[in-house]
Design a protein around this motif. Structure first.
Motif, PDB file in Angstrom:
ATOM      1  N   VAL A 102      16.924  23.690   0.606  1.00 58.13           N
ATOM      2  CA  VAL A 102      17.135  24.869  -0.230  1.00 58.13           C
ATOM      3  C   VAL A 102      17.531  26.074   0.614  1.00 58.13           C
ATOM      4  N   LEU A 103      16.911  26.225   1.774  1.00 57.16           N
ATOM      5  CA  LEU A 103      17.255  27.343   2.647  1.00 57.16           C
ATOM      6  C   LEU A 103      18.685  27.223   3.194  1.00 57.16           C
ATOM      7  N   ALA A 104      19.135  25.981   3.393  1.00 58.18           N
ATOM      8  CA  ALA A 104      20.461  25.763   3.996  1.00 58.18           C
ATOM      9  C   ALA A 104      21.595  25.802   2.982  1.00 58.18           C
ATOM     10  N   ASP A 105      21.278  25.603   1.684  1.00 51.76           N
ATOM     11  CA  ASP A 105      22.315  25.517   0.656  1.00 51.76           C
ATOM     12  C   ASP A 105      22.222  26.718  -0.276  1.00 51.76           C
ATOM     13  N   PRO A 106      23.101  27.696  -0.145  1.00 50.84           N
ATOM     14  CA  PRO A 106      23.013  28.919  -0.956  1.00 50.84           C
ATOM     15  C   PRO A 106      23.279  28.707  -2.443  1.00 50.84           C
ATOM     16  N   SER A 107      23.758  27.517  -2.823  1.00 50.63           N
ATOM     17  CA  SER A 107      24.058  27.299  -4.245  1.00 50.63           C
ATOM     18  C   SER A 107      22.791  27.312  -5.102  1.00 50.63           C
ATOM     19  N   PHE A 108      21.669  26.881  -4.523  1.00 54.05           N
ATOM     20  CA  PHE A 108      20.423  26.899  -5.296  1.00 54.05           C
ATOM     21  C   PHE A 108      20.043  28.327  -5.674  1.00 54.05           C
ATOM     22  N   ALA A 109      20.095  29.229  -4.705  1.00 59.03           N
ATOM     23  CA  ALA A 109      19.775  30.630  -4.990  1.00 59.03           C
ATOM     24  C   ALA A 109      20.801  31.238  -5.940  1.00 59.03           C
ATOM     25  N   ALA A 110      22.078  30.856  -5.787  1.00 56.82           N
ATOM     26  CA  ALA A 110      23.118  31.389  -6.671  1.00 56.82           C
ATOM     27  C   ALA A 110      22.868  30.963  -8.115  1.00 56.82           C
ATOM     28  N   ASN A 111      22.461  29.714  -8.314  1.00 53.25           N
ATOM     29  CA  ASN A 111      22.171  29.237  -9.667  1.00 53.25           C
ATOM     30  C   ASN A 111      20.929  29.918 -10.238  1.00 53.25           C
ATOM     31  N   ALA A 112      19.927  30.130  -9.386  1.00 49.55           N
ATOM     32  CA  ALA A 112      18.730  30.843  -9.848  1.00 49.55           C
ATOM     33  C   ALA A 112      19.086  32.272 -10.252  1.00 49.55           C
ATOM     34  N   ARG A 113      19.959  32.925  -9.484  1.00 51.44           N
ATOM     35  CA  ARG A 113      20.383  34.287  -9.842  1.00 51.44           C
ATOM     36  C   ARG A 113      21.161  34.296 -11.157  1.00 51.44           C
ATOM     37  N   ARG A 114      21.975  33.264 -11.358  1.00 56.53           N
ATOM     38  CA  ARG A 114      22.747  33.175 -12.611  1.00 56.53           C
ATOM     39  C   ARG A 114      21.808  33.096 -13.815  1.00 56.53           C
ATOM     40  N   ILE A 115      20.768  32.296 -13.707  1.00 61.15           N
ATOM     41  CA  ILE A 115      19.812  32.204 -14.813  1.00 61.15           C
ATOM     42  C   ILE A 115      19.009  33.493 -14.919  1.00 61.15           C
ATOM     43  N   GLY A 116      18.689  34.083 -13.766  1.00 63.12           N
ATOM     44  CA  GLY A 116      17.995  35.364 -13.797  1.00 63.12           C
ATOM     45  C   GLY A 116      18.784  36.428 -14.524  1.00 63.12           C
ATOM     46  N   GLU A 117      20.087  36.421 -14.357  1.00 68.43           N
ATOM     47  CA  GLU A 117      20.939  37.379 -15.066  1.00 68.43           C
ATOM     48  C   GLU A 117      20.903  37.134 -16.572  1.00 68.43           C
ATOM     49  N   ALA A 118      20.853  35.849 -16.970  1.00 65.13           N
ATOM     50  CA  ALA A 118      20.750  35.541 -18.399  1.00 65.13           C
ATOM     51  C   ALA A 118      19.402  35.985 -18.952  1.00 65.13           C
ATOM     52  N   ILE A 119      18.352  35.814 -18.169  1.00 68.12           N
ATOM     53  CA  ILE A 119      17.025  36.261 -18.595  1.00 68.12           C
ATOM     54  C   ILE A 119      17.011  37.774 -18.793  1.00 68.12           C
ATOM     55  N   ALA A 120      17.675  38.489 -17.891  1.00 66.11           N
ATOM     56  CA  ALA A 120      17.664  39.952 -17.941  1.00 66.11           C
ATOM     57  C   ALA A 120      18.257  40.501 -19.236  1.00 66.11           C
ATOM     58  N   VAL A 121      19.199  39.770 -19.850  1.00 66.18           N
ATOM     59  CA  VAL A 121      19.840  40.264 -21.073  1.00 66.18           C
ATOM     60  C   VAL A 121      19.383  39.500 -22.319  1.00 66.18           C
ATOM     61  N   ALA A 122      18.355  38.638 -22.175  1.00 70.65           N
ATOM     62  CA  ALA A 122      17.839  37.886 -23.323  1.00 70.65           C
ATOM     63  C   ALA A 122      17.166  38.839 -24.305  1.00 70.65           C
TER      64      ALA A 122
END
Length: 428
Positions: A390-410
């Motif tokens: 997870v630390l080596a692959d930034p896509s996991f954090a990017a996907n978490a941020r994408r869902i976080g953005e959806a949560i922010a406007v829910a």
């Protein structure tokens, strides 16, 4: 005329807490609001300014189910005897309590968590003779779909639509055979209260009878269902600021910002056996260039195993401050905790196979916000490998941020109450 709402929750903090967020919003708008739940939550409900109604002792049992590692059901046992003990056995006394409460004081709407089966007594009535019913999805959606495997198996959808549906059809037949005990016990309860029986449906489909399926997540964290019920809506997690903020321990400000911070927790329920997740994580990360923040979920810190030099512990931590600087969350997969992490864009290493955690783990995997260890007792080597991945692959954090953005406007609790009020207005 003042509207009236009755909220029904099984006695567990992960159930009561999200419904209280909705209760506060209803109360803020001038509704008459009551909550029916277990005796241990009287103070929690009353502190929120909501009148408390106690479940009868025969229905106030969920907190005691699985107390102690030797009693916790895992795998298919979680769905068979686990669901029977936790949710079906208390359903009849809960239904009787609900009927009695509404007989003395009717409500315009009954909101219930997805495991409060006592609400099925309302479906013995004609729709015009019962209150509006709202299912509050405090865990992963469980109703059947041609696009998903049966609930409880922790199997994610396949990429190929036709193969996916064929596999799911086969699994559906198999699941009904393997899970015959829980289907039988639920049918006995439904018939006993005069509600429609399952009639061959999967046991989780009884939940979709409510007038509104209010899922407390965002669509981005749930499986896509081309045949989803029309009355399914996503409102995001029900979160609110803590009434009494948790103070940071002395060591918190001394953490090295140059090192990744890994937070490990077993939540506040399955937190009695540290050998499940916390201990292997401490061992796994002891010699890595990271720092580890451990929370015990309220248990004394001195119950933890000996901490390595790069680990720090507290019973609780100021979660927003913690997650703002966390690089990876290692968890057994509580639904609320996962959403809190994703709200902050934190990727996840998840190790859960009890309660509903096999399904929350599968959704972490499917949404690609983290690594699913597929067990509730991972080895230190497995944790180490997953954290490094997870630390080596930034896509996991990017996907978490994408869902976080959806949560922010829910829409949240405000949007849910808007919809409830619109549905009631349409009935007038």
């Amino acid at each position: 005329m003042t509207r009236s709402a009755l909220l029904c929750s099984m006695p567990a903090v992960g159930h009561v807490g999200p419904l209280l967020v909705v209760a506060r919003e209803l109360h803020r708008r001038g509704w008459r609001v009551r909550m029916l739940t277990g005796a241990n939550y009287r103070r929690m409900v009353q502190d929120a300014g909501i009148p408390f109604l106690p479940l009868p002792p025969e229905a106030d049992t969920l907190d005691g189910v699985g107390a102690g590692d030797d009693q916790r059901d895992r795998g298919l046992a979680t769905i068979n005897r686990g669901v029977e003990r936790a949710f079906v056995d208390p359903a009849a006394p809960a239904a009787a309590a609900l009927d009695e409460i509404l007989r003395h004081e009717p409500a315009d709407v009954v909101l219930h968590d997805m495991t409060f089966l006592g609400v099925q007594t309302l479906f013995a009535r004609h729709p015009s003779d019962r209150p509006l019913t709202v299912l509050c999805g405090i865990g992963p959606a469980g109703f059947s779909s041609r696009d998903t495997a049966p609930y409880g198996l922790g199997i994610t959808p396949l990429a190929h639509p036709l193969l996916n549906r064929l596999r799911n059809r086969i699994l559906g037949v198999t699941a009904k055979a393997v899970l015959r005990p829980v289907h039988r016990s639920l049918d006995e309860f439904l018939i006993g209260v005069g509600a429609p029986p399952l009639a061959g449906a999967f046991f989780m489909d009884a939940l979709s009878r409510s007038d509104l399926l209010a899922q407390f997540t965002v669509a981005e964290f749930e499986y896509r269902r081309s045949d989803a019920p029309a009355h399914l809506r996503f409102y995001g997690p029900m979160a609110t600021a803590a009434t009494h903020p948790t103070p940071a321990p002395a060591w918190f400000d001394d953490l090295d910002p140059a090192l990744p911070l890994v937070h490990v927790t077993q939540g506040t329920v399955a937190n009695t056996d540290y050998s499940e997740v916390i201990e292997p994580t401490l061992t796994a990360l002891a010699d890595l260039p990271v720092q580890v923040a451990v929370t015990t979920g309220g248990r004394p810190v001195d119950t933890l195993p000996v901490l390595p030099a790069n680990a720090f512990a507290a019973a609780y931590l100021p979660y927003d401050d913690l997650l703002a600087r966390t690089s990876v969350l290692v968890t057994n997969g509580g639904y609320g905790g996962l959403h809190h992490a994703m709200r902050h864009g934190v990727p996840i290493v998840i190790a859960g196979d009890s309660e509903d955690k096999v399904e929350t783990s599968a959704r972490v995997q499917h949404a690609r916000v983290g690594v699913n260890l597929r067990t509730g007792r991972p080895t230190a080597d497995a944790v180490r490998s997953a954290v490094q991945r997870v630390l080596a692959d930034p896509s996991f954090a990017a996907n978490a941020r994408r869902i976080g953005e959806a949560i922010a406007v829910a829409p949240g609790a405000s949007g849910l109450v808007d919809d409830i009020e619109a549905m009631l207005a349409a009935q007038e």
